[in-house]
Design a protein around this motif. Structure first.
Motif, short mmCIF file in Angstrom:
data_model
loop_
_atom_site.label_atom_id
_atom_site.label_comp_id
_atom_site.label_asym_id
_atom_site.label_seq_id
_atom_site.Cartn_x
_atom_site.Cartn_y
_atom_site.Cartn_z
N ILE A 10 0.84 -1.21 0.00
CA ILE A 10 0.00 0.00 0.00
C ILE A 10 0.87 1.25 0.00
N ARG A 11 1.95 1.23 0.77
CA ARG A 11 2.84 2.41 0.80
C ARG A 11 3.38 2.71 -0.59
N ARG A 12 3.76 1.68 -1.33
CA ARG A 12 4.30 1.88 -2.68
C ARG A 12 3.24 2.51 -3.59
N VAL A 13 2.01 2.04 -3.48
CA VAL A 13 0.93 2.59 -4.30
C VAL A 13 0.67 4.05 -3.95
N VAL A 14 0.63 4.35 -2.65
CA VAL A 14 0.36 5.72 -2.21
C VAL A 14 1.45 6.67 -2.71
N ALA A 70 6.48 8.99 10.69
CA ALA A 70 7.89 8.66 10.98
C ALA A 70 8.01 7.28 11.62
N HIS A 71 7.08 6.96 12.50
CA HIS A 71 7.14 5.67 13.19
C HIS A 71 6.89 4.53 12.20
N MET A 72 5.94 4.71 11.28
CA MET A 72 5.65 3.67 10.29
C MET A 72 6.85 3.41 9.39
N GLU A 73 7.55 4.47 9.02
CA GLU A 73 8.74 4.29 8.19
C GLU A 73 9.77 3.42 8.90
N ALA A 130 -6.90 1.31 10.56
CA ALA A 130 -7.08 2.63 9.96
C ALA A 130 -5.91 3.54 10.33
N MET A 131 -5.45 3.44 11.58
CA MET A 131 -4.28 4.22 12.01
C MET A 131 -3.07 3.87 11.15
N ALA A 132 -2.88 2.58 10.88
CA ALA A 132 -1.75 2.15 10.06
C ALA A 132 -1.86 2.72 8.65
N LEU A 133 -3.08 2.73 8.08
CA LEU A 133 -3.27 3.29 6.74
C LEU A 133 -2.94 4.78 6.71
N VAL A 134 -3.35 5.48 7.73
CA VAL A 134 -3.01 6.91 7.82
C VAL A 134 -1.49 7.06 7.90
N LEU A 188 8.52 -0.28 9.03
CA LEU A 188 8.57 -0.98 7.76
C LEU A 188 10.00 -1.18 7.25
N ALA A 189 10.92 -0.33 7.71
CA ALA A 189 12.33 -0.52 7.34
C ALA A 189 12.87 -1.79 7.97
N LYS A 190 12.45 -2.05 9.20
CA LYS A 190 12.87 -3.27 9.91
C LYS A 190 11.67 -3.80 10.68
#
Length: 756
Positions: free
Chosen positions: A665-669, A727-730, A692-696, A733-735
């Protein structure tokens, strides 16, 4: 060898009538019955098995060894006889030993016989015995012979009941039914919680007399009942409450179509010709309908059969003069209705002030009665096994539609916990209602769009009650699913215009038809059976192949949106050319209307749903052509993982918060942002606060979710610092951690995000 004609079936009934009127004992009567049937059917064997103390006992026979009578016994589900009783179904075999359930009983001497036909003897919708015939010559019995057996079995049910031969175990089971509390699970159909007293819908009439004295008199009674029933249905469909445009009207029109079906009335007349009373003839045809329902896998066809079953119950009550359903007798207190199944018209007859919930032994998410219950705001669960065996009339019930659970005769602790949850739910709903007029703005000032999904005209009212910003997904196929025939363009146009009018100035995204495959319509079928319908001939694939279907819908949308700005979205786009072809079809209709000086929308926004992962690989080609993109998380998840989410063993295995889903989803966004195309997430994923929080956190700024989820998700958004989450999601997903869900829940807890 010729089988019995309809007239000989009548002769069997005449013979049975004489036997039933005689002063002989029950055993002697049944001994005569098997001989009458064997002679009429020219069958070498005729046997009657009765359900006694929980097992099927050979009670009378001609042709088998008489020493086996009262000795040969079969459990429910054991052998051919047990299979018939368990499934309440018919078996017709030219070679009995070829059936996988065949069980040899040496004491009967049945090794001499090859052919076998058996029908259940039904009383109060359950098998109380089996009537079987056998012949030495391998052959299948003709349909007319099976019909005769089924008719005779109905009369036998009366004889057996009057003789007191019905299963003693069933009476014992009734007396011994647990008085302790029970917890039953079912399918969530309509969300909500309710407390009430169990009331059985009781549409069934116990037939006392099956053999007719005067066939013409019985025929007249049926004609009169049909007239009265049709008058009732006509009055209901024309009532102001149900006569407005929308799904109620279409459902009731389908109902009316069955009421006037000549084929149905003809079959009842044929049953009367065989010698049955009016009540028995209706019941006979209804039994045939129920057996067909058990054989039908298609839920839409099953729903049509349920509508016919509902009408048969109504006709039976009229002809018998006993109109005392729970609805017609009136509900005296807060009630949870219990039924095998309900027709939409039957549900609409109940007092909404007293009807608090519904429990069905059957039922489905797309059933007409579910749609009506949702519009009425009545919590409902379905597919509750053994519901009528576990629940007594007058029992206290606690219905939790959110969990798909019913508590029967609840203990004090269970009742207290239920009340606490209900109170918390009411309090939470009040808190969410306070957010209704507030914008969906995060703590750091970012404005998000919380839209709702809809599919029916009545759903649009939730825009006001929930405070949703828009209708991000209007499922146009719902109109097709509740209709018995293909909806005409005018009907489609009226619905779309009504939705736009009701939404007022709020945006509505119309998704073109997503039918076919697992949402098959009985009037629109493929010639090929599909092994994987979810990935088959459906949605845009079907619409492009059936271009007339899509052209009709396109014109309806354009006419409904005349003079407005409208949004049209195509489902299940796999490659850019499919979008191009679909858009061209709509534009062709637009030009057709303009050429005829018809008013059209002043602007059309075109979008695509990304559900097929392949589309992500050509998004750079598609994005310059579209105005918006929507990620369909339900189908996307199962396609990415090659896992059917409806499969009980897989439904919980693949998490929406899996790094694979989130990274996709991140790639698509990111790609959509580069092209300046707004992207939304549709589906159940966005309706859960943590997901929903994760999507945001992935950059999604638009969610389209079920109306019930708008309040909880809006509360989450307003408690969230979006920049901190990004920032936290990045980092996550990095690790990715071993448990992404737990990591996100911990972060939400630490940052006081309202995820419930």
């Amino acid at each position: 060898m010729l089988g019995p004609s309809a007239s000989s079936a009548r002769e069997i009934l005449t013979g049975l009538h004489e036997v039933m009127a005689s002063r002989s004992g029950a055993q002697a009567k049944l001994n005569k019955v098997v001989k009458i049937i064997a002679d009429a059917m020219r069958s070498e064997v005729c046997s009657i098995y009765l359900l006694r103390d929980g097992v099927l006992e050979l009670y009378a026979t001609v042709g088998l060894n008489q020493n086996a009578v009262h000795v040969t016994k079969l459990a429910m589900g054991e052998g051919l006889v047990g299979t018939i009783a368990r499934d309440v179904s018919v078996l017709n075999l030219d070679e009995a030993t070829s059936h996988p359930e065949f069980a040899y009983r040496p004491e009967t001497g049945e090794e001499l016989y090859h052919s076998f036909a058996g029908v259940p003897i039904v009383r109060r919708e359950r098998a109380i015995g089996v009537l079987a015939v056998q012949h030495a010559e391998p052959r299948r019995y003709d349909d007319v012979e099976i019909e005769a057996l089924q008719t005779v079995a109905m009369v036998l049910a009366e004889l057996i009941a009057n003789a007191g031969l019905a299963d003693r175990a069933s009476a014992a089971a009734e007396a011994a039914r647990e008085v302790s509390s029970a917890r039953l699970m079912g399918l969530k159909l309509v969300l909500g919680m309710a407390r009430g007293i169990a009331v059985f819908h009781q549409p069934r009439i116990l037939i006392e007399h099956t053999v007719a004295e005067d066939i013409e008199a019985e025929r007249h009674r049926v004609y009169s009942a049909f007239r009265k029933m049709r008058e009732q249905i006509d009055a209901m469909t024309s009532a102001p409450e149900f006569g407005t445009a929308g799904e109620h009207q279409e459902i009731l029109e389908t109902y009316k179509m069955f009421a006037y079906d000549e084929g149905w009335s003809r079959r009842i007349n044929e049953a009367i010709d065989s010698g049955l009373t009016a009540e028995a003839a209706i019941e006979r045809v209804q039994q045939r309908t129920r057996m067909r329902m058990r054989e039908i896998d298609d839920p839409l066809l099953q729903e049509r059969m349920h509508d016919l079953d509902d009408l048969a119950n109504r006709l039976l009550r009229i002809v018998s003069g006993r109109l005392g359903t729970a609805a017609q007798m009136g509900l005296q207190q807060d009630t949870i209705l219990v039924a095998r199944n309900l027709g939409p018209a039957e549900l609409l007859e109940y007092d909404r002030r007293r009807l608090k919930g519904v429990i069905l032994e059957e039922g489905s998410l797309t059933a007409h009665v579910t749609i009506v219950a949702r519009a009425m705001g009545v919590p409902m669960i379905g597919r509750v096994r053994a519901v009528r065996q576990m629940i007594n009339e007058g029992d206290e019930l606690l219905l939790d539609g959110d969990e798909g659970v019913v508590h029967v005769r609840p203990s004090a602790p269970t009742s207290g916990a239920f009340d606490a949850k209900l109170l918390a739910r009411q309090k939470q709903r009040a808190e969410f209602a306070a957010f209704k007029s507030l914008p969906s703005i995060t703590k750091d000032g970012e404005r998000l769009t919380i839209a709702m999904n809809a599919g029916l005209r009545d759903d649009v009212e939730a825009l006001e009650t929930t405070g949703a910003d828009a209708i991000g997904l209007f499922r146009t196929e719902f109109q097709f699913l509740v209709s018995a025939t293909l909806p005409r363009r005018e009907a489609q146009q009226r619905l779309y215009k009504a939705v736009l009018d009701a939404a007022d100035d709020k945006l509505v995204v119309f998704r073109t038809l997503d039918i076919g495959g697992d949402k098959a319509l009985p009037y629109l079928r493929s010639d090929d059976d599909e092994e994987n319908p979810a990935m088959g001939w459906r949605a845009l694939r079907l619409s492009l192949d059936r271009s007339a279907l899509m052209k009709t819908q396109a014109r309806a949308l354009l006419e409904a949106g005349a003079g407005r700005e409208i949004y049209i979205m195509f489902p299940m786009v796999s490659e850019p050319w499919e979008f191009d072809a679909a858009k061209a079809l709509v534009e062709e209709q637009r030009e057709w209307l303009i050429a005829r000086k018809k008013l059209t929308p002043h602007k059309i926004n075109y979008g695509a749903m990304l559900e097929v992962p392949a589309l992500a690989e050509t998004l750079d080609l598609l994005l310059p052509k579209i105005d918006f993109l929507s990620i369909g998380t339900n189908d996307l998840t199962q396609f990415l993982f090659a896992a059917d989410r409806s499969h009980p063993k897989l439904a919980e295995r693949y998490d929406w918060l899996s790094p694979a889903i989130l990274r996709f989803i991140r790639r698509v966004v990111r790609l959509a942002r580069e092209h300046g195309v707004p992207v939304a997430a549709c589906g159940e994923m966005g309706g859960r606060p943590l997901e929903a929080m994760a999507l945001v956190g992935l950059g999604i700024r638009r969610l389209s979710i079920t109306p019930a989820a708008v309040g909880p998700v809006k509360a989450m958004v307003r408690s969230l610092d979006r920049s901190a989450l990004l920032a936290h999601m990045e980092a996550l997903l990095a690790k990715p951690p071993d448990d992404m869900r737990a990591a996100l829940a911990d972060w939400a807890d630490e940052n006081r995000v309202a995820i419930g």
